[in-house]
Structures are given as C-alpha cells and as structure tokens.
Design a protein around this motif. Structure first.
Motif, short mmCIF file in Angstrom:
data_model
loop_
_atom_site.label_atom_id
_atom_site.label_comp_id
_atom_site.label_asym_id
_atom_site.label_seq_id
_atom_site.Cartn_x
_atom_site.Cartn_y
_atom_site.Cartn_z
N ARG A 29 9.99 13.19 3.76
CA ARG A 29 9.74 12.38 5.00
C ARG A 29 8.21 12.36 5.55
O ARG A 29 7.74 11.51 5.94
N ASN A 30 7.56 13.62 5.06
CA ASN A 30 6.25 13.63 5.74
C ASN A 30 5.01 13.62 4.59
O ASN A 30 4.07 13.44 5.37
N TYR A 31 5.13 13.32 3.41
CA TYR A 31 3.92 13.55 2.56
C TYR A 31 3.74 12.26 1.73
O TYR A 31 4.70 11.32 1.81
N ASN A 32 2.80 11.92 1.29
CA ASN A 32 2.37 11.17 0.38
C ASN A 32 1.78 11.77 -0.73
O ASN A 32 1.72 13.04 -0.87
N ASP A 33 1.57 11.03 -1.89
CA ASP A 33 1.22 11.56 -3.11
C ASP A 33 -0.17 12.67 -3.31
O ASP A 33 0.13 13.64 -3.69
N VAL A 34 -0.95 12.32 -2.43
CA VAL A 34 -2.21 13.22 -2.23
C VAL A 34 -1.87 14.46 -1.79
O VAL A 34 -2.15 15.51 -2.24
N MET A 35 -1.17 14.21 -0.59
CA MET A 35 -0.77 15.38 0.09
C MET A 35 0.31 16.48 -0.89
O MET A 35 0.11 17.62 -0.84
N PHE A 36 1.21 15.56 -1.17
CA PHE A 36 2.13 16.30 -2.38
C PHE A 36 1.65 17.24 -3.36
O PHE A 36 1.96 18.39 -3.43
N ILE A 37 0.55 16.63 -4.24
CA ILE A 37 -0.03 17.09 -5.10
C ILE A 37 -0.68 18.59 -4.61
O ILE A 37 -0.81 19.43 -5.10
N ASP A 38 -1.41 18.05 -3.59
CA ASP A 38 -2.35 19.07 -3.18
C ASP A 38 -1.80 20.35 -2.57
O ASP A 38 -2.17 21.29 -2.79
N GLU A 39 -0.70 20.26 -1.94
CA GLU A 39 0.11 21.34 -1.48
C GLU A 39 0.98 21.81 -2.53
O GLU A 39 1.14 23.11 -2.39
N PHE A 40 1.80 21.32 -3.35
CA PHE A 40 2.55 21.78 -4.23
C PHE A 40 2.61 22.14 -5.55
O PHE A 40 3.04 22.46 -6.35
N LEU A 41 1.29 21.47 -5.96
CA LEU A 41 1.06 21.47 -7.41
C LEU A 41 0.10 22.85 -7.58
O LEU A 41 -0.87 23.17 -7.12
N ALA A 43 0.77 -1.17 0.02
CA ALA A 43 0.15 0.03 -0.11
C ALA A 43 0.71 1.35 0.16
O ALA A 43 0.64 2.17 -0.63
N PRO A 44 1.85 1.40 0.84
CA PRO A 44 2.74 2.65 0.87
C PRO A 44 3.43 3.03 -0.44
O PRO A 44 3.42 4.02 -0.89
N GLN A 45 3.65 2.05 -1.23
CA GLN A 45 4.53 2.04 -2.48
C GLN A 45 3.38 2.74 -3.45
O GLN A 45 3.62 3.67 -4.13
N GLY A 46 2.21 2.27 -3.27
CA GLY A 46 0.99 2.93 -4.23
C GLY A 46 0.62 4.18 -3.90
O GLY A 46 0.35 5.26 -4.69
N MET A 47 0.89 4.48 -2.51
CA MET A 47 0.60 5.92 -2.01
C MET A 47 1.60 7.05 -2.50
O MET A 47 1.28 8.18 -2.07
N THR A 48 2.72 6.48 -2.68
CA THR A 48 3.68 7.42 -2.78
C THR A 48 4.50 7.28 -4.12
O THR A 48 5.75 7.63 -4.27
N LYS A 49 3.74 6.64 -5.09
CA LYS A 49 4.45 6.33 -6.35
C LYS A 49 5.21 7.63 -7.20
O LYS A 49 6.30 7.46 -7.45
N ILE A 50 4.33 8.74 -7.30
CA ILE A 50 4.80 9.88 -7.86
C ILE A 50 5.85 10.35 -7.09
O ILE A 50 7.10 10.79 -7.55
N MET A 51 5.86 10.50 -5.75
CA MET A 51 7.02 11.12 -5.00
C MET A 51 8.20 10.11 -5.14
O MET A 51 9.28 10.79 -5.12
N ASN A 52 8.15 8.77 -4.71
CA ASN A 52 9.16 7.97 -4.72
C ASN A 52 9.80 8.03 -6.17
O ASN A 52 11.11 8.11 -5.91
N GLU A 53 9.21 7.95 -7.28
CA GLU A 53 9.92 7.92 -8.41
C GLU A 53 10.49 9.29 -8.68
O GLU A 53 11.77 9.35 -9.08
#
Lengths: 503, 368
Positions: free
Chosen positions: A365-377, A262-272
């Motif tokens: 450290r603190n974000y997942n994809d949803v938060m990442f896009i929500d805050e920085f896009l 699950a975490p890999q799916g949640m952070t795919k954009i960030m991780n890559e």
C-alpha cells in the motif's frame, strides 16, 4: 476480442474467489481473449486498444510481432489500470498458463487499486485515451498529418520531463482544465472598504500609495518568475511557450499520459513482484492439478529466470516480498534484531510473530520501488541473490563486475530507480540573461548526459520555446552551459571544477 | 486498426531514411552482411526519439550472478531483462536495425536510380510443392520424433498416474507420449530466372576489388529478383581455368595464376545448354574482372563466344571492369572495339566504390 470460453469463466470465478480469500482487493476485472496479433497491437500502444496516431506505436508493434513470430518473446498477459480493470489473455495458450495469468492479474489489479501512488490515476483512461486520439486526429485533418506528427515527435522528445513525484497532479485531462486556464490568481491591490461616499478616499486610500503598491507587486512578479525553478518542464512550456492552441492541447495530452504511466514506472519491481508472489501462492495452494505441474514449473521458471549475469526485476520483486514475509513472521526486524551480531542466534531467530502477511500488504500500500529497495534490501539478501555492480571498461570494451559491496549495490540500484534512471532536468529561468531565453538545469548526479541525444532534444525544446534554449550541466568534469538557437549548437565552459568535487 | 496505420507510417519513415542515405548504403557493406530469406537488416541512423538520457557506458548498473570483481559480465547487461510481463510504457526507443524486404529495397533502388522495369522474356512459371514444418502431432515417422516434447508428455502422464518417483526420476515414454514434428506441403513457385556471376580471381584482383563486386552483385540481385517469382544464382570463378563454386567461396577465393576469360564463358555456355532451356529461363550474366586477359587470341575467342553463342541466349550480359592497383586492363578496350552495337550487352567501368551507383545504373537501364 471475445469473452472467455465457459471452462475459463468457471476458472475465473474460482481464481477470483481464492484471491479475495487471501485478502486481495480489486476493481471488477474483465478478461478478454485476444489473438497474438492483437496482443502485440495493444502492447505496442501501452496496453490500450486505441491511442492517438503516431509512428512510434507502429515501430513498437513491428518489434513485438516480429519477436513473437521468431519465438524470441511472448506476452502472456497484459493488464490496464482502469476501473473496471481490463486484462487480456492470449488465445491458444495452455489452460494452465491461462490460470496462472489470471492469478497474476488479480495481483496487479489489487496493486493498482491499493498502492498509494496510483490513487490519483485516471481510472477511466480507456475513454481518455480514445478521446485524446479523436482530438489529435481532428488536428491532423485540419493542419495536416505531417505537421501534427512532427509536433508530436517534439513533444515525445521531452515527455519524461515531468515531476514524477508531484503528489498534486490530479490526472485531470479535459481541455478546460488544462494548465493554461489554471493561472495563479493575480495579486490585486484592493482599496480599503470605505463606508461613506468617496470624499474620504483621499485620506483612506491615497492614490499615490495605491500606485506605489501596484508597482511593487509588478516588481515581485517579474523577479519571482526568475527565481522559481520548475521540475515539471512540460507544465512550464504549456504555460509559457508561444504555442498555437492545438499545439498546446497536444503537449497537454502528452503530459497527461506521462503522468498516467508514471506510477507504473515507479513501482515496476513491486508490482511485478506482488503479482508473481500471488500467482505462485495461489497456483501451489490448490489451483494446480497434478498434470499441470510440469508446464507450470516450466513457465514459472521461464518468467523468473535470469541470464547468468542479468538482472531481473520480477525476480528481485518476488524474492524481496518473500523475504519480508519471512522476516516479519520470524520477528527478524527492529532494534534487537539489528543489534544482534551472534551468527547462530541470528540464523535461528524465530519469534513466531506471524506478522508476515500483514506486513507485505502494508508494504504494497505505502511504498514505491525506491522506498522498497531502500528499506528492505538487506545485506543478507544481497549476498543470497549474488548481486553486484558492473561498470564499463573502456580499455577492453566490455562490462565488468565492479564490486559486490552491499552499500555500492544498493546505491547503484537506488540511482537507477530514482526518476526511472533518467536525468532530472528543471526549468531555472524563462528570461535568461533578460533575453527571453530558456535556461534548463540538469541536476547532476555523477553521470554525464549522452551528448548527441542532448543536442537533438535541446533542438526540439527550442522549436517549442521559439527562442534559444540553454542547458546547464556537468560534462567531462566541467560545469558547462550548452546553447541551442535552432541553427547553431554551442558549448560554454563555466569553470574547471576542483578535483575533489567530482565524486 | 490504428496500429496498422502507425506501422505503415513507421515503414514510410524508415524508407525515407534509407533514401536519404542511399548512396551510403550502396557503398557500404554494413547491410548486406545481414541477409535473410526475405529481408535485409538495415542499421538505421537514429530513428529513435531523442530524450535527455544518461550515456550508458559511464553509467553501469546492477547485475546478478557468479564472478569476482574484474570479471567480464557476459552478454550486454543493458538488455538483461526478459521480454515478458506487463506492457509497460511502450517506449522501446533503441531500434538499431530494421528489416526491409527485398521488394521494398528494390523499389527504393529503382526509384533512386530511375531504372526501367525489367521485361521478362516468356512467362513460364511452374509450381512445385515444398514441405514446411508447422508444429507437433502425436503420430508420425520416427525420424521426426521430438525427444523433448515426448519426454515432457511422459513426465506429465507419470505424475498424473502417480508413477513418478522424484527420488528415482526415471521417465519411460510409451507410445502415446510420443510427439512428432508435423508438416504441411505448400506450393512454391519455381524460379524462372537465373543469374550467373563470374569473377576473375587471379592475383591482380585484390580485397577492395572483390568488395566492390560483392556490393554491386548484391544490388543487381536485389533488382532482378523483384521481377521474378524466384531466382537462381550460379557463381563461377576463373583464373586460367573456370569452376563453379558456392557464394561463400566466390567472394573468398584468391588465386595467383594467370587469366583465361574464355574458360569462364565456355563454362557458362555449357551450363546454360545443359540446365537452362532458353524458352523457359530468363538468363543474366555479369562478369567482373580487372581486364587482364592471357592473350589477345583468347580475347578474340571470347568475343566470338559472346557474339555467336551467349548473347543469343541471355537477356543481358554485363561486363564490369574493376580497376585494380595495377590499373585497368586491355579487355574492356578490346570489347569496346568490336561489341559496341549489341542490344543486350552492357559494359561499365568501376574505378572505386563511389562509382558503384553509376555502374548499377549502366547495367540496368536498358530494362532487359
């Protein structure tokens, strides 16, 4: 599988040192050199050399190895989230590619170790997976290959029905800890402590009163079961379905593996994005030799390339990290920045804060994809990267650009990322209409379920639950309940929704 | 290697699905349109694991690139992601087509129709050498030079030797930059069987009739090629006269002229005599027609050709009469009268698609 040739070992030491120099922090990382065939094999099994037997891995393998043979795709690297971290390099790749892959891998390893969504993952998953395989093979020997495989098919059909954001899941996998044994502590009516012999009981613990208390607890217990919804459908089924022990164990295994991935799916954009950010940074800051520039550029542009109108999460990931770094370096954040509407002022905004690196480490450290896009896009980013929303045009039977409106793009992207763009289904009731039927509810977010898949999936749930299964959803703008009792599939329309609530 | 077992299991399931729907596959064109050298691509109904998911068409998504609202998005945006990077979850549940080798397909066909195996006559098989391109190498003939690879090498060399000027990007490959396609020769078994497909293309044979011929010949072919190392095919069309064509033309041509079946039989005879010595070749002939011949005189001539010439040379001669909208012609009845007892002569009437299965069975059940 074999270790690295000496020249790559030397390179690994160099890359690792460089990565640490940049502040990356990772578990020990073991590189293995494998053939393309092994690469396809491991990739088909989610990166692991050993899984439980199932035809799905065979299908995936066939697809991957064919597409490699036909030159359609090539897997350059693979990393698994374990401690030590295992990463595979492909035999016969160019030296420059191997270097690039190593730099990329250290990015992933750092992410695995530090991103908070991975903090509870089982770092010994290699052993756990092998152990799952052994258990399932044993069941196959005992109950028959087809019987067990058939049951696994049903479990996989609902493997996505977990609570992906459950922060409490420990990733524990051993049989003893399976949820059947973690029943909530039963409420008991304990008589008041009485110091003397029993002669005062009649007054201190009147039997009629105790009996009344017991009854009340019983009542709340049954109604409680009715009201509580559960997002983790698998957990509910493991606890409450009339399953054989082996079936229960298999369903638990599937659940544990779902949570692991699950975490890999949640952070795919960030991780890559993070891994790509670091391989570019390291390659262009000393890893590359002059002679390798062309091949590197060729490969790198291949990875981050986009079809004329495609969407590449890797590209968005790395661009966003770069964008954040630049903004925090220049101080393009905070109230003053937000409120500035002067174009030239915004364009030349540079407070020379140099906070970029620090910020992106914090983000990883603190974000997942949803938060990442929500805050920085940001809107600027959206325009720069030519993003749009497309939709399906029934009339012309093609996908067309719907809008370039920033809010719409962001909304759509967030929707796609929430729960991996999969519908959220929860358990409403295990004793629906007082007949022991299961009631599931689809949390409708404006998109209908695919009907044929829904029907087949419900049939599978029914076979696990053994009693009829109902699903509450909205389809064709109407609230409906679908019911599958094993032989028959029925649709019950609840009521017509008013036009305004259709979104 | 557990994944190999999983793969075997997957293939078994695929074969099971094909068997389940075999009749459908035989009578529909969806699979034979996708032929490769060794494989057929077969669309398999739902081999994915069902899950609760969104219907894709209503959903849409986010893309990147040029264009205004209303413009079509190129390609299928659902497949927008490039196939690289991390292994992810090993999900991949959208398999629409699977590849099945002709061998496996033939096996299924044989099993479903309970066909006896074909006994080849004679066992001559000659090996020849074939050239196969395998990669790149620094020497070779000019005609095999790979321009892209050569220029890439030159660019690399110029950058290393610092003679590359980005402002004046002129690249001059020298001899050692050149890259050539390399090849190796591999032995190739020579075909030792040949199949002649003959079709009546006169006006009375409509689209549907030709489609039936196409489907039936595909299955015949699949079965026969299983029994030989290689298989040659010849396509002959005829109306009032016969000519050899390629496969494409075979199924496309439509003429309005009359019908002289003997012209085709004569052409087959001539081709066999000239190119296929019967001690080295297993020969199959399948003739499809709606049964209208020009004259009873020509029919008599055909029977004579079959009796005295062709049947002595071929393993099997199959005549398939496809019913057209004008009904079924006289030819089959005439053959029935005078050909009944020949071992390697088989007739079959194909009124519509549903009878293709029976017809294949009729043709192949003798096992020659």
């Amino acid at each position: 599988m074999k270790g690295l040739p000496p020249e790559l070992v030397a390179e690994q030491i160099r890359v690792e040192k460089m990565a640490r120099g940049y502040g990356l922090d990772f578990f020990q990382t073991v590189f293995e050199m494998i053939t393309y065939d092994q690469m396809s094999e491991f990739a088909a099994q989610g990166g692991f050399p050993s899984r439980y037997p199932h035809w799905r891995f065979g299908m995936e393998y066939e697809k991957l190895s064919k597409s490699y043979e036909y030159g359609l795709s090539k897997i350059y690297e693979m990393v698994i989230n374990t401690d030590p971290c295992y990463a595979y390099l492909m035999e016969g790749n160019m030296f420059v590619d191997q270097k690039l892959v190593m730099a990329h891998v250290y990015g992933h390893c750092d992410f695995f170790k530090n991103n908070q969504w991975f903090s509870r993952t089982d770092r010994k998953m290699m052993d756990t997976m092998a152990n799952h395989g052994t258990r399932i093979r044993r069941y196959m020997d005992r109950y028959g290959y087809d019987v067990v495989e058939d049951f696994i098919d049903k479990c996989l059909s609902i493997e996505n029905l977990i609570d992906r954001h459950s922060p409490y899941f420990s990733g524990s996998t051993s049989n003893q800890n399976s949820s059947r044994n973690q029943e909530p502590v039963k409420q008991e009516v304990t008589p008041l402590k009485n110091t003397g012999a029993g002669y005062m009981d009649k007054y201190i613990n009147p039997p009629e009163y105790l009996e009344k208390q017991r009854e009340e607890i019983k009542k709340t217990e049954t109604t409680e079961k009715k009201v509580q919804t559960e997002r983790d459908v698998l957990h509910y089924l493991i606890k409450n379905s009339p399953l054989e022990d082996w079936q229960q164990d298999i369903l638990s295994i599937i659940r544990v593996e779902s949570y692991y991935f699950a975490p890999q799916g949640m952070t795919k954009i960030m991780n890559e994005g993070w891994a790509s950010y670091w391989h570019t940074t390291m390659m262009t800051n000393g890893l590359l030799t002059d002679g390798e520039v062309i091949d590197y550029a060729d490969h790198h542009s291949g990875t981050t390339a986009m079809a004329p109108t495609g969407f590449n999460p890797y590209k968005i990931g790395i661009e966003l990290f770069r964008n954040i770094e630049e903004r925090w370096n220049k101080g393009q954040f905070g109230r003053e920045w937000e409120q500035c509407e002067d174009y030239t002022q915004r364009k030349n905004w540079d407070k020379k804060l140099g906070l970029g690196r620090q910020k992106i480490f914090e983000v990883r450290r603190n974000y997942n994809d949803v938060m990442f896009i929500d805050e920085f896009l940001t809107e600027d980013f959206c325009i720069q990267n030519k993003m749009f929303v497309y939709k399906y045009n029934q009339r012309t039977n093609e996908y067309v650009i719907d809008t370039r409106n920033f809010a719409e793009v962001k909304k759509k992207l967030l929707f796609q990322l929430t729960n991996f763009g999969q519908p959220i289904i929860e358990v409403m009731d295990g004793n629906y209409e007082n007949k022991g039927e299961l009631l599931l509810r689809h949390l409708y977010e404006g998109v209908d379920l695919q009907p044929d898949y829904m029907k087949e999936t419900m049939k599978n749930v029914q076979e696990i639950w053994k009693r009829p299964v109902n699903l509450m959803t909205i389809m064709d703008n109407q609230e409906k309940i679908f019911r599958s009792d094993g032989s028959e599939f029925k649709e019950i329309t609840l009521k017509d929704l008013p036009k305004s609530s259709q979104g | 290697m557990s994944v190999k077992q999983d793969q075997r299991r997957f293939r078994e399931i695929v074969k099971g699905k094909i068997k389940e729907n075999f009749k459908k596959y035989i009578t529909h064109e969806e699979m034979i349109g996708k032929r490769e050298q060794e494989y057929v691509k077969i669309p398999i109904p739902r081999i994915s694991i069902p899950t609760f998911k969104y219907g894709p068409k209503q959903q849409g998504g986010v893309g990147q690139g040029q264009g205004k609202p209303g413009d079509a998005v190129q390609g299928d945006p659902q497949n927008g992601e490039p196939g690289q990077g991390q292994a992810g979850e090993g999900e991949g549940q959208h398999l629409l087509e699977v590849e099945v080798s002709y061998d496996e397909l033939a096996e299924i066909l044989g099993g479903q129709l309970e066909l006896p195996r074909i006994e080849p006559k004679g066992n001559k098989s000659i090996e020849s050498m074939k050239t196969k391109y395998t990669g790149l190498r620094p020497i070779g003939p000019e005609s095999l030079r790979n321009f892209k690879a050569s220029f890439k090498e030159a660019l690399k060399r110029q950058i290393i030797s610092k003679t590359y000027d980005p402002d004046k990007p002129i690249i001059v490959p020298i001899k050692k930059d050149m890259r050539y396609r390399s090849f190796k020769t591999v032995p190739q078994p020579t075909s030792n069987a040949v199949v002649f497909y003959i079709m009546d293309v006169s006006g009375s044979m409509g689209e549907e009739q030709k489609e039936i011929v196409r489907l039936e010949s595909f299955w015949l072919h699949t079965w026969i090629r299983k029994h030989y190392k290689g298989l040659q095919t010849r396509f002959i069309i005829h109306d009032a006269s016969a000519q050899e064509v390629d496969e494409e033309t075979f199924f496309r041509t439509s003429e309005s002229g009359g019908t002289l079946i003997s012209s085709a039989y004569n052409l087959v005879k001539k081709t066999i005599d000239e190119e296929y010595p019967i001690d080295q070749w297993n020969i199959y002939v399948f003739h499809f027609s709606d049964g209208d011949n020009w004259s009873s005189e020509d029919t008599r001539y055909c029977i004579k050709l079959l009796r005295e010439d062709l049947l002595g040379k071929v393993n099997l001669f199959g005549y398939g009469q496809v019913e057209s909208r004008y009904g079924s012609g006289q030819f089959m009845k005439d053959l029935e009268k005078s050909m009944g007892d020949e071992q390697n002569f088989v007739m079959s009437r194909i009124a519509n698609r549903d009878q293709i299965v029976d017809s294949i069975k009729t043709f192949l059940q003798k096992g020659n």
